[in-house]
Design a protein around this motif. Structure first.
Motif, short mmCIF file in Angstrom:
data_model
loop_
_atom_site.label_atom_id
_atom_site.label_comp_id
_atom_site.label_asym_id
_atom_site.label_seq_id
_atom_site.Cartn_x
_atom_site.Cartn_y
_atom_site.Cartn_z
N VAL A 272 105.83 -7.11 -5.70
CA VAL A 272 105.53 -6.37 -6.93
C VAL A 272 106.38 -6.88 -8.07
O VAL A 272 105.92 -7.03 -9.21
CB VAL A 272 105.77 -4.87 -6.65
N PHE B 287 104.92 -10.16 -9.31
CA PHE B 287 103.69 -9.98 -10.07
C PHE B 287 103.94 -9.38 -11.44
O PHE B 287 103.34 -9.78 -12.42
CB PHE B 287 102.71 -9.09 -9.29
N SER B 288 104.85 -8.40 -11.52
CA SER B 288 105.00 -7.70 -12.81
C SER B 288 105.94 -8.42 -13.75
O SER B 288 105.87 -8.24 -14.96
CB SER B 288 105.49 -6.27 -12.57
N GLU C 191 106.13 -11.79 -14.13
CA GLU C 191 105.59 -13.07 -14.56
C GLU C 191 105.28 -13.06 -16.06
O GLU C 191 105.69 -13.92 -16.81
CB GLU C 191 104.34 -13.36 -13.75
#
Lengths: 82, 107, 242
Positions: free
Chosen positions: C227, C230-231, C233
């Protein structure tokens, strides 16, 4: 009575899934896909599989929606700022 | 007696949900629609939770936890939505009164 | 109004197909009788006394099909490694920039973080009594961290602690399985005492709560890392380009 609830849940899932397929906006489509997960949580719970229902509630409606939305945010950044 | 009170509270909550849905369809722009969707549905959820507490008095503690969760999350998300809408789409806001309390803020 | 333009033929065919599917599923549901359950489920329920948990699904997941759980944990570990390989970028040196954040969101997310993490820990610890377990509780903890990252982009996790916890719990899981193999001649055998009298107590079920706590630590740290990658990036891209 429970059969009626099952029938309505099936109908709601099919409606929401059709909406997710036919929708033009991709964010709206992801949100409707979350609705499919929510309906299947109710179905799993009715059919006495609370473990699967919990997993679907956490992963299907929580994490996968967040990962989809973050992916959309990363790939369509130029489009959003214009 | 308690069950009767529960029916009344449940009916009020469902009526508020109905009003909230109606407002979501009928309001002219983002801010007013968002207000209909969040404020009315917060009160509606709280009333429905109170109704369930009247039907099943044993579940009161869990229902209080649920109510606190709704009371924390719903206003925060609605205030953030409103601020973002104000900052990014100020030109499209339906403003007939001309009042703007956040005029000094950067948009 | 042309009906063919509003509703193309493909959509009509799709609706007819899905309604036929619905009808067939309903027809199958009508024929299910409750006294037809003399099959694998009954055998598992009778064998459940060997593992002594209140929740029969738990015994299936951690004992009868325990080797599958080892495989799932391995698959999750491989997925995390792949995502870290793709998304991590070692040349990020510009992460000290403070981004403007909302006060209300910050306070609210911190308030909710503790509650959600507590709920995840509850699901993990009560895995052998109620629905849930290591996987579900770990993912709940990861969603709490997702909330924190979305609310506050300057937040970052300590990767060394997460990696240490994840690998230690994985090694401990395999060790528990091997001790079961040596003492009971079964992989993942339940070697701790688990008397039949205390089914349903919090401290019962032998090694099953231990396995669930280990799986919970492993899944929670892996999912939190996924997570975070993903967050973060987007945030790194924005800050580094500016």
């Amino acid at each position: 009575m429970i059969g009626l609830l099952i029938l309505f849940t099936f109908l709601a899932i099919i409606t929401v899934a059709l909406g997710a397929i036919l929708s033009k906006d991709i964010t709206q489509s992801v949100m409707l896909f979350m609705g499919v997960g929510l309906g299947s949580v109710v179905l799993f719970f009715i059919f006495q599989a609370p473990d699967v229902a919990l997993t679907e509630a956490v992963i299907g409606t929580g994490l996968s929606t967040a990962v989809f939305l973050l992916g959309i945010m990363h790939t369509s950044q130029e489009e959003m700022e214009s | 007696m308690l069950v009767f009170l529960g029916y009344i509270l449940g009916f009020l909550g469902v009526a508020l949900f109905f009003i909230s849905g109606l407002g979501l369809l009928r309001m002219p722009d983002t801010l007013t629609r968002m207000q209909a969707a969040t404020k009315a549905s917060t009160l509606g959820s709280l009333l429905v939770i109170l109704a369930i507490a009247c039907f099943e008095p044993d579940w009161t503690f869990k229902l209080i936890v649920l109510a606190v969760f709704i009371l924390i999350t719903n206003p925060i998300s609605s205030s953030l939505l409103a601020m973002t809408t104000y900052k990014r789409f100020y030109k499209h806001i339906y403003n007939t009164s001309g009042a703007d309390a956040l005029k000094g803020e950067d948009k | 109004m042309n009906l063919k333009k509003v509703l193309p033929l493909k959509h009509i065919l799709l609706s007819i197909l899905s309604s036929a599917l619905l009808l067939s599923v309903l027809g199958l549901l009508m024929q299910v009788k409750t006294n037809l359950y003399k099959n694998v489920g009954d055998i598992f329920l009778n064998l459940n006394m060997q593992t002594a948990t209140a929740n029969a699904v738990t015994s299936v997941v951690t004992f009868f099909r325990g080797i599958d759980t080892v495989g799932e944990v391995t698959v999750l570990f491989l997925a995390t490694s792949g995502i870290a390989l793709m998304l991590s970028d070692t040349q990020r040196t510009c992460e000290k920039v403070v981004k403007q954040e909302s006060f209300i969101l910050n306070v609210g997310s911190r308030l909710l973080l503790s509650v959600i993490v507590l709920f995840g820990v509850y699901i993990i610890i009560h895995g052998h009594l109620s629905p849930g377990g290591g996987f579900q509780g770990g993912v709940v903890i990861a969603t709490a961290f997702l909330l924190l990252f979305l609310a506050n982009p300057n937040m970052s996790l300590s990767h060394s602690i997460l990696t240490l916890g994840e690998s230690l719990s994985g090694v401990a899981y395999v060790l528990v399985a091997l001790i079961g193999l040596f003492k009971m001649n079964i992989l993942l055998g339940n070697f701790l005492p688990h008397p039949i009298g205390e089914i349903g107590e919090l401290v019962s079920g032998g090694i099953i709560p231990v396995i669930y706590i280990l799986v919970g630590i492993k899944v929670g740290s892996e999912m939190s890392v996924i997570v975070e990658y993903f967050s973060k990036e987007d945030y790194y891209k924005e800050v580094c380009d500016a």
